[in-house]
Design a protein around this motif. Structure first.
Motif, PDB file in Angstrom:
ATOM      1  N   PHE A   1       0.838  -1.238   0.082  1.00 42.61           N
ATOM      2  CA  PHE A   1      -0.056  -0.015  -0.025  1.00 42.61           C
ATOM      3  C   PHE A   1       0.982   1.296  -0.003  1.00 42.61           C
ATOM      4  O   PHE A   1       0.349   2.386  -0.203  1.00 42.61           O
ATOM      5  N   ALA A   2       2.269   1.104   0.107  1.00 44.80           N
ATOM      6  CA  ALA A   2       3.129   2.231   0.211  1.00 44.80           C
ATOM      7  C   ALA A   2       3.013   2.885  -1.180  1.00 44.80           C
ATOM      8  O   ALA A   2       3.350   4.221  -1.291  1.00 44.80           O
ATOM      9  N   VAL A   3       2.728   2.360  -2.282  1.00 45.34           N
ATOM     10  CA  VAL A   3       2.576   2.784  -3.413  1.00 45.34           C
ATOM     11  C   VAL A   3       1.869   4.043  -3.516  1.00 45.34           C
ATOM     12  O   VAL A   3       1.673   4.869  -4.597  1.00 45.34           O
ATOM     13  N   ILE A   4       0.665   3.897  -2.663  1.00 40.49           N
ATOM     14  CA  ILE A   4      -0.275   5.038  -2.725  1.00 40.49           C
ATOM     15  C   ILE A   4       0.158   6.261  -2.486  1.00 40.49           C
ATOM     16  O   ILE A   4      -0.298   7.408  -3.038  1.00 40.49           O
ATOM     17  N   GLN A   5       1.501   6.582  -1.811  1.00 32.65           N
ATOM     18  CA  GLN A   5       1.968   7.629  -1.604  1.00 32.65           C
ATOM     19  C   GLN A   5       2.856   8.372  -2.551  1.00 32.65           C
ATOM     20  O   GLN A   5       3.182   9.377  -2.435  1.00 32.65           O
ATOM     21  N   TYR A   6       2.957   7.459  -3.768  1.00 26.29           N
ATOM     22  CA  TYR A   6       3.624   8.097  -4.894  1.00 26.29           C
ATOM     23  C   TYR A   6       2.678   9.043  -5.552  1.00 26.29           C
ATOM     24  O   TYR A   6       1.498   8.712  -6.035  1.00 26.29           O
ATOM     25  N   ILE A   7       3.132  10.352  -5.994  1.00 26.91           N
ATOM     26  CA  ILE A   7       2.407  11.245  -6.542  1.00 26.91           C
ATOM     27  C   ILE A   7       1.799  10.782  -7.719  1.00 26.91           C
ATOM     28  O   ILE A   7       0.627  10.727  -8.399  1.00 26.91           O
ATOM     29  N   THR A   8       2.738  10.085  -8.685  1.00 24.79           N
ATOM     30  CA  THR A   8       2.479   9.468 -10.139  1.00 24.79           C
ATOM     31  C   THR A   8       1.340   8.558 -10.140  1.00 24.79           C
ATOM     32  O   THR A   8       0.723   8.372 -10.995  1.00 24.79           O
ATOM     33  N   VAL A   9       1.431   7.633  -9.079  1.00 25.73           N
ATOM     34  CA  VAL A   9       0.621   6.682  -8.905  1.00 25.73           C
ATOM     35  C   VAL A   9      -0.931   7.105  -8.747  1.00 25.73           C
ATOM     36  O   VAL A   9      -1.847   6.792  -9.391  1.00 25.73           O
ATOM     37  N   ARG A  10      -0.910   7.990  -7.649  1.00 29.72           N
ATOM     38  CA  ARG A  10      -2.326   8.505  -7.343  1.00 29.72           C
ATOM     39  C   ARG A  10      -2.818   9.600  -8.522  1.00 29.72           C
ATOM     40  O   ARG A  10      -3.771   9.745  -8.699  1.00 29.72           O
ATOM     41  N   GLY A  11      -2.013  10.028  -9.339  1.00 31.41           N
ATOM     42  CA  GLY A  11      -2.240  10.901 -10.567  1.00 31.41           C
ATOM     43  C   GLY A  11      -3.052   9.967 -11.427  1.00 31.41           C
ATOM     44  O   GLY A  11      -3.928  10.395 -11.880  1.00 31.41           O
ATOM     45  N   ILE A  12      -2.475   8.977 -11.700  1.00 33.46           N
ATOM     46  CA  ILE A  12      -3.279   7.847 -12.668  1.00 33.46           C
ATOM     47  C   ILE A  12      -4.576   7.346 -12.064  1.00 33.46           C
ATOM     48  O   ILE A  12      -5.321   7.277 -12.837  1.00 33.46           O
ATOM     49  N   PHE A  13      -4.548   6.939 -10.771  1.00 31.48           N
ATOM     50  CA  PHE A  13      -5.852   6.723 -10.217  1.00 31.48           C
ATOM     51  C   PHE A  13      -6.840   7.771 -10.143  1.00 31.48           C
ATOM     52  O   PHE A  13      -7.913   7.496 -10.089  1.00 31.48           O
ATOM     53  N   SER A  14      -6.296   9.067 -10.094  1.00 26.81           N
ATOM     54  CA  SER A  14      -7.245  10.301 -10.102  1.00 26.81           C
ATOM     55  C   SER A  14      -7.864  10.433 -11.564  1.00 26.81           C
ATOM     56  O   SER A  14      -9.065  10.777 -11.583  1.00 26.81           O
ATOM     57  N   ILE A  15      -6.993  10.031 -12.332  1.00 21.11           N
ATOM     58  CA  ILE A  15      -7.870  10.027 -13.891  1.00 21.11           C
ATOM     59  C   ILE A  15      -8.791   8.980 -14.015  1.00 21.11           C
ATOM     60  O   ILE A  15      -9.845   9.232 -14.378  1.00 21.11           O
ATOM     61  N   LEU A  16      -8.139   7.942 -13.691  1.00 23.09           N
ATOM     62  CA  LEU A  16      -9.272   6.815 -13.762  1.00 23.09           C
ATOM     63  C   LEU A  16     -10.174   6.986 -13.076  1.00 23.09           C
ATOM     64  O   LEU A  16     -11.813   6.564 -13.371  1.00 23.09           O
ATOM     65  N   THR A  17     -10.250   7.597 -11.805  1.00 21.45           N
ATOM     66  CA  THR A  17     -11.432   7.722 -10.967  1.00 21.45           C
ATOM     67  C   THR A  17     -12.522   8.831 -11.550  1.00 21.45           C
ATOM     68  O   THR A  17     -13.730   8.331 -11.526  1.00 21.45           O
ATOM     69  N   ALA A  18     -11.990   9.830 -11.899  1.00 23.62           N
ATOM     70  CA  ALA A  18     -12.853  10.749 -12.366  1.00 23.62           C
ATOM     71  C   ALA A  18     -13.627  10.249 -13.685  1.00 23.62           C
ATOM     72  O   ALA A  18     -14.664  10.692 -14.039  1.00 23.62           O
ATOM     73  N   MET A  19     -12.783   9.737 -14.586  1.00 19.58           N
ATOM     74  CA  MET A  19     -13.139   9.259 -15.702  1.00 19.58           C
ATOM     75  C   MET A  19     -14.785   8.078 -15.596  1.00 19.58           C
ATOM     76  O   MET A  19     -15.902   8.328 -16.150  1.00 19.58           O
ATOM     77  N   ALA A  20     -14.325   7.524 -14.556  1.00 15.65           N
ATOM     78  CA  ALA A  20     -15.412   6.577 -14.161  1.00 15.65           C
ATOM     79  C   ALA A  20     -16.450   7.193 -13.471  1.00 15.65           C
ATOM     80  O   ALA A  20     -17.595   6.722 -13.855  1.00 15.65           O
ATOM     81  N   VAL A  21     -16.307   8.143 -12.669  1.00 15.91           N
ATOM     82  CA  VAL A  21     -17.401   8.760 -12.167  1.00 15.91           C
ATOM     83  C   VAL A  21     -18.381   9.610 -13.181  1.00 15.91           C
ATOM     84  O   VAL A  21     -19.531   9.495 -13.241  1.00 15.91           O
ATOM     85  N   SER A  22     -17.604  10.033 -13.996  1.00 14.66           N
ATOM     86  CA  SER A  22     -18.314  10.722 -15.241  1.00 14.66           C
ATOM     87  C   SER A  22     -19.229   9.919 -15.973  1.00 14.66           C
ATOM     88  O   SER A  22     -20.069  10.107 -16.392  1.00 14.66           O
ATOM     89  N   LEU A  23     -18.339   8.760 -16.474  1.00 14.46           N
ATOM     90  CA  LEU A  23     -19.274   7.696 -17.403  1.00 14.46           C
ATOM     91  C   LEU A  23     -20.225   7.120 -16.548  1.00 14.46           C
ATOM     92  O   LEU A  23     -21.166   6.745 -17.400  1.00 14.46           O
ATOM     93  N   ILE A  24     -20.154   6.982 -15.335  1.00 15.23           N
ATOM     94  CA  ILE A  24     -21.310   6.369 -14.552  1.00 15.23           C
ATOM     95  C   ILE A  24     -22.575   7.114 -14.416  1.00 15.23           C
ATOM     96  O   ILE A  24     -23.567   6.837 -14.525  1.00 15.23           O
ATOM     97  N   ILE A  25     -22.268   8.635 -13.945  1.00 10.92           N
ATOM     98  CA  ILE A  25     -23.364   9.466 -13.510  1.00 10.92           C
ATOM     99  C   ILE A  25     -23.789  10.229 -14.644  1.00 10.92           C
ATOM    100  O   ILE A  25     -24.908  10.633 -14.881  1.00 10.92           O
TER     101      ILE A  25
END
Length: 360
Positions: free
Chosen positions: A16-40
């Motif tokens: 779970f230490a990978v969550i602290q990397y900005i680059t990893v969180r940046g990628i998940f941020s893209i995927l999360t926002a896109m998923a929310v947008s496509l679902i809603i």
């Protein structure tokens, strides 16, 4: 939020230490926002259709736009919700830049929401008056600039940096507040003026926002900033998470906004996204690069200024209609051609803007 949770999750598994990397969180941020947008998105479109919250088309606009009347608008709320959820989930909430950019985005979105409300429910194509809109934009933009000025960690954060010169930095002092407020308000309106065709504004916003995220990451990394000779702004790397959310939410929205559009973003989206771009550029100290990469927005705004000035001074129009995209429509260009060509121009400008990181 997940940054805080990672401290506890690491005790369960070191993975779970990978969550602290900005680059990893940046990628998940893209995927999360896109998923929310496509679902809603589909649900929002149905709700807007059900409540007849449709686009009000200007009487003096191109005739080809009359068929757009009634298309659901205020879809920018979908973008803002997706950005907010993803940013709050994946960013380090102790970073003040995250809160400033998110706050500016939401508040400018609120101005746009009121404007759209008047257009839709009161059937007033003009919305709120330009003077009232500019007043509240200025209050918010200058307010954000004041906060950034008084929370600056170093003098470089209030200097004007020339991207083509290694050692040129102008200390703006207190004028930083007026300058930054102008950037935020100006770019908010520039994106709003560009939002006139299906998908025309959202993809350039995504491209420019993504590039600003890269720049902010480099500016927030001591080694990269030193190597590229760009200002080192402590904490600006966290802006990557917001940029990723903007990118994901924008692409998700484009799924529904591409020609022929099922939904329009309205002022609630355009004003907010433009202000977000301006604030991101200020935080990363690359305002001039924003004007380069956002050249399409600048051209659209300049066409309106030129058109109005020419008509008042000479009684003649320079363009068939302003903003600029309407000029090309009236010249006979199909709407998709105008849109894609403006996208192509933005790709080239964004690449050139990123190249300025080495042209020093």
């Amino acid at each position: 939020m997940f940054v805080w949770l990672s401290d506890y999750l690491i005790q369960i598994s070191s993975n779970f230490a990978v969550i602290q990397y900005i680059t990893v969180r940046g990628i998940f941020s893209i995927l999360t926002a896109m998923a929310v947008s496509l679902i809603i998105g589909p649900t929002m479109i149905r709700k807007l259709n059900y409540h007849q919250i449709g686009q009000v088309v200007r009487d003096d606009g191109p005739e080809t736009h009359f068929s757009k009347a009634g298309t659901p608008t205020m879809g920018g709320a979908l973008i803002l919700v997706s950005i907010a959820i993803s940013t709050l989930l994946w960013s380090d909430l102790s970073n003040h830049y995250v809160w400033i950019i998110l706050g500016v985005t939401v508040l400018f979105g609120a101005i746009g929401w009121v404007d759209d409300y008047k257009k839709v429910f009161q059937q007033d194509p003009a919305g709120i008056s330009a003077r009232t809109k500019l007043f509240w934009q200025t209050i918010i933009g200058v307010g954000a600039a004041i906060i950034l000025y008084y929370t600056a960690f170093s003098s470089v954060e209030t200097q004007y940096i020339m991207p083509f010169f290694k050692d040129v930095a102008i200390d703006l002092g207190i004028f930083y507040i007026a300058f930054s407020g102008f950037i935020i308000v100006g770019f908010s309106n520039a994106v709003n003026l560009t939002d006139g065709l299906d998908g025309l504004a959202i993809l350039p916003t995504v491209m420019v926002g993504g590039a600003l995220g890269v720049i902010a990451y480099l500016a927030g990394h001591s080694e990269f900033s030193a190597y590229l000779n760009i200002p080192y702004v402590v904490g600006s790397g966290e802006v990557v998470i917001f940029a990723g959310a903007l990118l994901g939410a924008g692409l998700g929205f484009l799924w529904f906004n591409t020609y022929p559009a099922q939904i329009f973003m309205g002022d609630v989206g355009a004003l907010a996204l433009g202000a977000a771009l301006g604030t991101m550029a200020i935080v990363s100290r690359h305002e001039l690069v924003l004007f380069i990469m956002g050249g399409v927005f600048v051209m659209e705004t300049a066409s309106v200024i030129i058109q109005v000035a020419s008509y008042k001074l000479t009684g003649k129009r320079v363009f068939r209609m302003a903003p600029l995209h309407h000029h090309f429509e009236l010249k006979g260009w199909p709407e998709p051609r105008v849109i894609v060509r403006f996208w192509i121009i933005t790709v080239m400008l964004v690449l050139f803007g990123l190249a300025t990181l080495k042209l020093r």
